[in-house]
Design an enzyme around this catalytic site. Structure first.
Site, short mmCIF file in Angstrom:
data_model
loop_
_atom_site.label_atom_id
_atom_site.label_comp_id
_atom_site.label_asym_id
_atom_site.label_seq_id
_atom_site.Cartn_x
_atom_site.Cartn_y
_atom_site.Cartn_z
CB SER A 1 -1.06 -0.07 1.24
OG SER A 1 -2.01 1.04 0.93
CE LYS B 1 -5.49 -1.94 0.68
NZ LYS B 1 -5.92 -0.69 0.18
CD GLU C 1 6.08 3.88 -12.53
OE1 GLU C 1 5.74 2.74 -12.71
OE2 GLU C 1 5.10 4.69 -12.59
#
Length: 464
Positions: free
Chosen positions: A293, A318, A304
């Site tokens: 999460s 998740k 990224e």
């Protein structure tokens, strides 16, 4: 109207609470009755049970059951109805501390699964691992329970014992784990300076003060000569999103996307970094299957949007957003309202985040727990014997063949281990010997942390 999200570290799962602007979500009781034909069966059933069931039934029992049934019909482990008691546990979980075993759990396929034990908690010390299945608590089966309902059985006052029946891996025999509950403080940042100016900072969850704790830790590491940072998110089950976004902003360039939230219509809300340029040193991030999460949000963001290398194992996976709603009677329900995406629009739900450099811990790091109450001795043959033999071997003692059979060579290895550790020399494994053997293994795992070693190796090449 902007969306404000909070990821709550609950006793059951890592969830996200969603509000719009400054408006509070309130329960609204629609005027259904006979005006809504689709509710006719519900009311007919209610009336029949109230009048004809063989004993009196409380209104609240039937109403709670109806709501719970609707939520369960979604077949979504992250959507759940909570009674007043369960809702109390839910809210307590974001406080500064609570009493229990210290493990993050979630319901999966009608079973209660460990997401991750909390660092330093009784569950971690007892050898509980991510993906362990809790079959029963004090003899009561958890099959079919929601995570919040399971928590009411697992939690308890400090100093009390709880017996968990654990299943680990397919084909393995269930094992009994006795844990003494304790106060679980929400201390979330642990910093340590390693040789060559490499700082190791572990974030175990995202609680109310995590950002402040991390800033303090980084300042301390900077004063001690930090040249590079290993940010350790292994075993981190999540927490408050505002903390996760603030922490991601420390490492992601200003204006770059940290995450996106997409609702059922496809509408997206974008969250961007507010970086003020305070962190300049080289960085790598450690993740594993217990990283879930909010920790996945941070890992994906730095990977990224800042080209930071991820090292370790694939994360939990998740990628959904939950909203929590309180009722006037103190009960509560949460349901999945949206999904979150990485900066590049990837949805990691049930997939996890794959590290740039995959590194596993040694095989002995995944050995099962052995109950100190169980005696292993000559002629015993079991999975626990095999685990004990593997532990002895990892600790530097030769038990002979690790074949699940307790023979004379195994006994000799145990006797030598007992002598070296000033334990009563019995040649059997039970009680203090079991505890010491598992503690020795835990120390070896920490010393031979292959994932951390790889992270340090990568950083050393960057800080030269």
């Amino acid at each position: 109207m902007g969306i404000f999200l909070l990821i709550f570290l609950t006793a059951g799962i890592t969830t996200i609470a969603l509000t719009f602007g400054n408006e509070k979500v309130q329960s609204i009781a629609p005027n259904v009755g006979n005006q809504r034909e689709e509710f006719s069966k519900l009311y007919s059933t209610y009336d029949t049970l109230k009048k004809q069931y063989y004993k009196d039934v409380e209104d609240s029992t039937l109403l709670n059951g109806a709501i719970n049934g609707m939520v369960q019909s979604l077949d979504d482990p992250y959507s759940d109805y909570m009674t007043e008691k369960e809702a109390g546990n839910f809210h307590q979980s974001i406080s500064s501390s609570f009493e229990g075993i210290g493990a993050e759990i979630q319901e999966q396929d009608s079973k209660i699964m460990i997401v991750s034990p909390i660092k330093g908690s009784p569950s971690e010390k007892a050898g509980i691992k991510p993906n362990d299945i809790i079959l029963s608590v004090n003899g009561k089966s958890l099959q079919g329970m929601s995570s919040t309902e399971a928590v009411t059985h697992i939690r308890g006052k400090k100093g009390t014992k709880v017996d968990l029946m654990i299943s680990r891996g397919s084909g393995s025999d269930p094992i009994k784990v006795t844990i003494v509950r304790d106060t679980i403080p929400i201390e979330t940042v642990y910093a340590e300076m390693l040789p060559d100016g490499i700082a190791k900072v572990q974030v175990t969850s995202f609680s109310e003060n995590t950002e402040k704790e991390l800033r303090t830790a980084l300042e301390k590491m900077k004063q001690e000569g930090m040249k590079g940072l290993v940010l350790d998110l292994r075993g981190n089950p999540g927490g408050l999103l505002d903390q996760a976004t603030k922490i991601a902003s420390m490492f992601v360039p200003k204006g770059e996307v940290i995450l996106q939230v997409e609702d059922r219509t496809g509408k997206k809300e974008t969250f961007k970094s507010e970086n003020n340029g305070e962190f300049k040193a080289p960085l790598v991030v450690l993740i594993d299957k217990g990283s879930a999460s909010a920790s996945e949000i941070v890992a994906a963001a730095v990977s990224e949007a800042a080209d930071v290398q991820l090292i370790g194992e694939k994360s939990f996976g998740k990628g959904t957003v939950q909203t929590a709603q309180d009722f006037k009677d103190g009960s509560n329900f949460k349901y999945t309202a949206a999904k979150w995406l990485t900066p590049k629009g990837n949805w990691i739900h049930k997939k996890g985040i794959k590290p740039d450099i995959g590194v596993s811990l040694p095989a002995y790091a995944n050995l099962p727990y052995i109950s100190p109450d169980k005696e292993l001795k000559v002629s015993t043959s079991s999975a626990e014997v095999k685990a004990a033999e593997e532990m002895l071997k990892a600790a530097g003692y030769n038990p002979g063949n690790t074949d699940s059979f307790y023979d004379q060579k195994t006994k000799s290895a145990v006797q030598k281990f007992q002598e070296d550790n000033k334990l009563e020399v019995t040649g059997t494994i039970k009680g203090e010997t079991t505890i010491k053997l598992m503690g020795t293994l835990r120390e070896k795992i920490l010393k031979n942390d292959t994932q951390m070693k790889k992270a340090v190796e990568v950083l050393k090449n960057e800080v030269k």
